[in-house]
Design a protein around this motif. Structure first.
Motif, PDB file in Angstrom:
ATOM      1  N   ILE A  36       0.835  -1.205   0.000  1.00  0.00           N
ATOM      2  CA  ILE A  36       0.000   0.000   0.000  1.00  0.00           C
ATOM      3  C   ILE A  36       0.864   1.246   0.000  1.00  0.00           C
ATOM      4  N   ILE A  37       1.917   1.205   0.843  1.00  0.00           N
ATOM      5  CA  ILE A  37       2.813   2.368   0.891  1.00  0.00           C
ATOM      6  C   ILE A  37       3.486   2.568  -0.463  1.00  0.00           C
ATOM      7  N   GLY A  38       3.894   1.476  -1.111  1.00  0.00           N
ATOM      8  CA  GLY A  38       4.549   1.580  -2.423  1.00  0.00           C
ATOM      9  C   GLY A  38       3.611   2.134  -3.492  1.00  0.00           C
ATOM     10  N   ILE A  39       2.356   1.641  -3.437  1.00  0.00           N
ATOM     11  CA  ILE A  39       1.385   2.139  -4.418  1.00  0.00           C
ATOM     12  C   ILE A  39       1.143   3.624  -4.230  1.00  0.00           C
ATOM     13  N   CYS A  40       1.071   4.047  -3.007  1.00  0.00           N
ATOM     14  CA  CYS A  40       0.867   5.472  -2.742  1.00  0.00           C
ATOM     15  C   CYS A  40       2.038   6.286  -3.275  1.00  0.00           C
ATOM     16  N   ILE A  41       3.241   5.771  -3.065  1.00  0.00           N
ATOM     17  CA  ILE A  41       4.429   6.488  -3.567  1.00  0.00           C
ATOM     18  C   ILE A  41       4.403   6.549  -5.094  1.00  0.00           C
ATOM     19  N   VAL A  42       4.027   5.420  -5.711  1.00  0.00           N
ATOM     20  CA  VAL A  42       3.964   5.388  -7.183  1.00  0.00           C
ATOM     21  C   VAL A  42       2.907   6.362  -7.700  1.00  0.00           C
ATOM     22  N   LEU A  43       1.754   6.390  -7.034  1.00  0.00           N
ATOM     23  CA  LEU A  43       0.705   7.319  -7.460  1.00  0.00           C
ATOM     24  C   LEU A  43       1.158   8.762  -7.347  1.00  0.00           C
ATOM     25  N   VAL A  44       1.902   9.062  -6.291  1.00  0.00           N
ATOM     26  CA  VAL A  44       2.414  10.422  -6.150  1.00  0.00           C
ATOM     27  C   VAL A  44       3.400  10.737  -7.259  1.00  0.00           C
ATOM     28  N   LEU A  45       4.268   9.757  -7.587  1.00  0.00           N
ATOM     29  CA  LEU A  45       5.223   9.980  -8.670  1.00  0.00           C
ATOM     30  C   LEU A  45       4.513  10.131 -10.018  1.00  0.00           C
ATOM     31  N   VAL A  46       3.436   9.341 -10.208  1.00  0.00           N
ATOM     32  CA  VAL A  46       2.681   9.421 -11.473  1.00  0.00           C
ATOM     33  C   VAL A  46       2.094  10.805 -11.653  1.00  0.00           C
ATOM     34  N   LEU A  47       1.707  11.445 -10.551  1.00  0.00           N
ATOM     35  CA  LEU A  47       1.132  12.789 -10.665  1.00  0.00           C
ATOM     36  C   LEU A  47       2.095  13.785 -11.282  1.00  0.00           C
ATOM     37  N   PHE A  48       3.395  13.497 -11.240  1.00  0.00           N
ATOM     38  CA  PHE A  48       4.390  14.416 -11.791  1.00  0.00           C
ATOM     39  C   PHE A  48       4.896  13.975 -13.167  1.00  0.00           C
ATOM     40  N   LEU A  49       4.320  12.888 -13.692  1.00  0.00           N
ATOM     41  CA  LEU A  49       4.701  12.458 -15.040  1.00  0.00           C
ATOM     42  C   LEU A  49       4.127  13.427 -16.088  1.00  0.00           C
ATOM     43  N   PRO A  50       4.780  13.547 -17.271  1.00  0.00           N
ATOM     44  CA  PRO A  50       4.243  14.423 -18.333  1.00  0.00           C
ATOM     45  C   PRO A  50       3.004  13.808 -18.977  1.00  0.00           C
ATOM     46  N   TRP A  51       2.051  14.649 -19.263  1.00  0.00           N
ATOM     47  CA  TRP A  51       0.779  14.233 -19.877  1.00  0.00           C
ATOM     48  C   TRP A  51       0.497  15.153 -21.067  1.00  0.00           C
ATOM     49  N   THR A  52       0.232  14.562 -22.228  1.00  0.00           N
ATOM     50  CA  THR A  52      -0.046  15.337 -23.441  1.00  0.00           C
ATOM     51  C   THR A  52      -1.533  15.646 -23.521  1.00  0.00           C
ATOM     52  N   GLN A  53      -1.844  16.926 -23.417  1.00  0.00           N
ATOM     53  CA  GLN A  53      -3.244  17.313 -23.571  1.00  0.00           C
ATOM     54  C   GLN A  53      -3.695  17.070 -25.009  1.00  0.00           C
ATOM     55  N   ASN A  54      -4.950  16.743 -25.183  1.00  0.00           N
ATOM     56  CA  ASN A  54      -5.431  16.404 -26.513  1.00  0.00           C
ATOM     57  C   ASN A  54      -6.896  16.770 -26.660  1.00  0.00           C
ATOM     58  N   ILE A  55      -7.289  16.824 -27.917  1.00  0.00           N
ATOM     59  CA  ILE A  55      -8.695  17.078 -28.279  1.00  0.00           C
ATOM     60  C   ILE A  55      -9.155  15.897 -29.106  1.00  0.00           C
ATOM     61  N   GLN A  56     -10.174  15.231 -28.669  1.00  0.00           N
ATOM     62  CA  GLN A  56     -10.643  14.040 -29.355  1.00  0.00           C
ATOM     63  C   GLN A  56     -11.847  14.376 -30.235  1.00  0.00           C
ATOM     64  N   GLY A  57     -11.909  13.665 -31.326  1.00  0.00           N
ATOM     65  CA  GLY A  57     -13.016  13.841 -32.257  1.00  0.00           C
ATOM     66  C   GLY A  57     -13.304  12.545 -32.979  1.00  0.00           C
ATOM     67  N   SER A  58     -14.380  12.534 -33.719  1.00  0.00           N
ATOM     68  CA  SER A  58     -14.767  11.346 -34.484  1.00  0.00           C
ATOM     69  C   SER A  58     -15.233  11.787 -35.863  1.00  0.00           C
ATOM     70  N   GLY A  59     -15.048  10.893 -36.829  1.00  0.00           N
ATOM     71  CA  GLY A  59     -15.436  11.234 -38.195  1.00  0.00           C
ATOM     72  C   GLY A  59     -15.371  10.021 -39.087  1.00  0.00           C
ATOM     73  N   ALA A  60     -14.955  10.232 -40.310  1.00  0.00           N
ATOM     74  CA  ALA A  60     -14.917   9.149 -41.292  1.00  0.00           C
ATOM     75  C   ALA A  60     -13.800   9.410 -42.286  1.00  0.00           C
ATOM     76  N   VAL A  61     -13.441   8.353 -43.001  1.00  0.00           N
ATOM     77  CA  VAL A  61     -12.409   8.448 -44.034  1.00  0.00           C
ATOM     78  C   VAL A  61     -13.011   9.109 -45.264  1.00  0.00           C
ATOM     79  N   THR A  62     -12.281  10.054 -45.851  1.00  0.00           N
ATOM     80  CA  THR A  62     -12.725  10.741 -47.066  1.00  0.00           C
ATOM     81  C   THR A  62     -11.510  10.965 -47.957  1.00  0.00           C
ATOM     82  N   THR A  63     -11.644  11.830 -48.937  1.00  0.00           N
ATOM     83  CA  THR A  63     -10.520  12.147 -49.813  1.00  0.00           C
ATOM     84  C   THR A  63     -10.085  13.590 -49.591  1.00  0.00           C
ATOM     85  N   LEU A  64      -8.836  13.841 -49.951  1.00  0.00           N
ATOM     86  CA  LEU A  64      -8.277  15.167 -49.703  1.00  0.00           C
ATOM     87  C   LEU A  64      -8.842  16.212 -50.657  1.00  0.00           C
ATOM     88  N   LYS A  65      -9.043  15.842 -51.917  1.00  0.00           N
ATOM     89  CA  LYS A  65      -9.521  16.788 -52.928  1.00  0.00           C
ATOM     90  C   LYS A  65     -10.989  16.498 -53.249  1.00  0.00           C
TER      91      LYS A  65
END
Length: 450
Positions: A36-65
């Motif tokens: 439990i102590i180890g998991i807590c330490i890992v969770l604290v360390l995870v909070l300082f890991l880098p996270w890439t913000q993103n924007i999610q969307g949905s659609g379909a395959v089409t053509t460029l032109k």
């Protein structure tokens, strides 16, 4: 207050009991506590890991032109289906015949309509040339009349000059005759006086009387000539006016005929242009009986079937999918995320039916996603309440699967700023939007502008 308890409380000694002693000496409790102590330490360390913000969307395959997307071929004219040259799934090259239709409008039933219209055009052109020749002939006629008028006026002017000279000559002759008459009168009177005085014979008096009578006769003749000369002068002046009026009338009539011919010529030119337009329209219409493929591709679906079916203008006939196209993905994002999207932004894409393992915050360890870049952003909201963006493959990364078909579903994830996990957790819990992210190149341009 009653004192029912001892001042010195009794302490519980569990070591006297065997069961409690055995439970307290078990090793897995120590392992669980450490875990439990180890998991807590890992969770604290995870909070300082880098996270890439993103924007999610949905659609379909089409053509460029746009010209590479599936299209429906329509009929340009009304007609009756006579023959099919293709079936669904066939590959056609640009210009291949898909369908033949026949005419249903009575004004186009004549099989020689184009040839007959061409003959009408030729006949009208010949009529146009005839009117042009008539206008040229009238121009020559007008020129001849003007030259003839000029010569006639010169001739009349010469006659006026001659008449003036004749009047002047006759007036001088009249004066001479009047002088002779005065001399004859003087000689006659002198002869009479001398005869009375006996100095002249009677015969000489008679001679002088005869000369006086001759002079009186001459003056009448000369006055008549003088008046005739003046009359000739007046006639010559009147002749000029007559010539001017006569040739003005002739030239006016010729001009009237010329303008009538010009009017008919211009009307014929309009008719020739109209007939030529009809000729071209009929020629083009004959080519529209054969519906051809606008580009190379595959016949997806026939919208009509059978033979002898009557169709109207603009009726869809078949759907065709171009053979060569540049694949792309159209995705839809929320309005709140639109300001964070820009052209050239990196996007991760994964497709329906394709094995995928996605970690939104750590795109580098995701599996089955493909790289893309935003090439277009729609500035008007779509019917689904979102904004449409167009994503093309990123040439710097792995190529997209060749097995993809147009219309297949796709999920997208636009990559933004990199932040710690604790910050992203705090942002999500508070409902804040992602950080406004601007690429380094765009930031440098903005700084240079300032």
């Amino acid at each position: 207050m009653l004192n029912i308890s001892d001042k010195n409380p009794v302490t519980f000694d569990g070591s006297r009991y065997k069961t409690i002693k055995e439970l307290s000496n078990r090793p897995h409790y120590k392992i669980l506590r450490r875990l439990i102590i180890g998991i807590c330490i890992v969770l604290v360390l995870v909070l300082f890991l880098p996270w890439t913000q993103n924007i999610q969307g949905s659609g379909a395959v089409t053509t460029l032109k746009p010209d590479q997307r599936p299209q429906t071929i329509h009929t340009a004219i009304a007609g009756r289906i006579e023959k099919w040259y293709v079936k669904e799934g066939d590959f056609v090259n640009k210009g291949d015949t898909i369908l033949f239709i026949s005419e249903i409008k009575e004004e186009y039933f004549d099989p020689n309509l184009v040839e007959n219209t061409g003959d009408q055009v030729d006949a009208k052109k010949m009529a146009l040339e005839s009117y042009g020749g008539k206008v040229s002939a009238l121009d020559v006629q007008i020129g001849s009349l003007q030259k003839e008028q000029k010569l006639k006026l010169e001739q009349a002017s010469n006659k006026i000059k001659q008449a003036h000279l004749k009047v002047k000559s006759d007036s001088m002759d009249l004066e001479a005759v009047r002088t002779q008459l005065r001399i004859a009168e003087t000689q006659f009177n002198r002869a009479v006086n001398l005869n009375r005085e006996g100095l002249k014979p009677l015969t000489e008096v008679e001679e002088k009387r005869l000369k006086l009578q001759e002079s009186e006769a001459k003056i009448l003749t000369q006055e008549n000539k003088f008046l005739a000369a003046k009359n000739d002068l007046i006639n010559a002046e009147v002749e000029i006016n007559r010539i001017i009026a006569e040739y003005s009338e002739k030239v006016s009539k010729a001009n009237s005929d010329k303008y009538t011919a010009l009017s008919t010529k211009y009307d014929t030119e309009a008719q020739v242009t109209k007939l030529q337009n009809q000729y071209v329209n009929y020629s083009i219409r004959n080519g529209l009986y054969y519906i051809k493929a606008p580009q190379s591709g595959y016949i997806n679906k026939a919208m009509l079937g059978g033979l002898g079916e009557t169709i109207k203008e603009g009726t869809p006939v078949v759907s065709i999918m171009p053979a060569g196209y540049d694949i792309a993905v159209e995705s839809y994002v929320e309005p709140i995320d639109l300001p964070l999207i820009h052209k050239g932004a990196k996007v991760r894409v994964w497709f329906d039916g394709w094995p995928t393992v996605v970690f939104s915050g750590w795109p580098g360890i995701s599996y089955g996603t493909f790289g893309g870049r935003v090439v277009a952003i729609e500035n008007f909201i779509s019917p689904n309440g979102k904004y449409r963006i167009l994503i093309a493959p990123d040439k710097a990364e792995e190529a997209w699967p060749k097995q993809l078909s147009i219309g297949a579903g796709a999920q997208t994830m636009a990559l933004l700023d990199v932040v710690p996990v604790w910050y992203e957790t705090w942002r999500v819990l508070n409902g804040f939007p992602p950080n406004y992210y601007q690429p380094a190149a765009d930031a440098a341009k903005e700084k240079a502008k300032k």
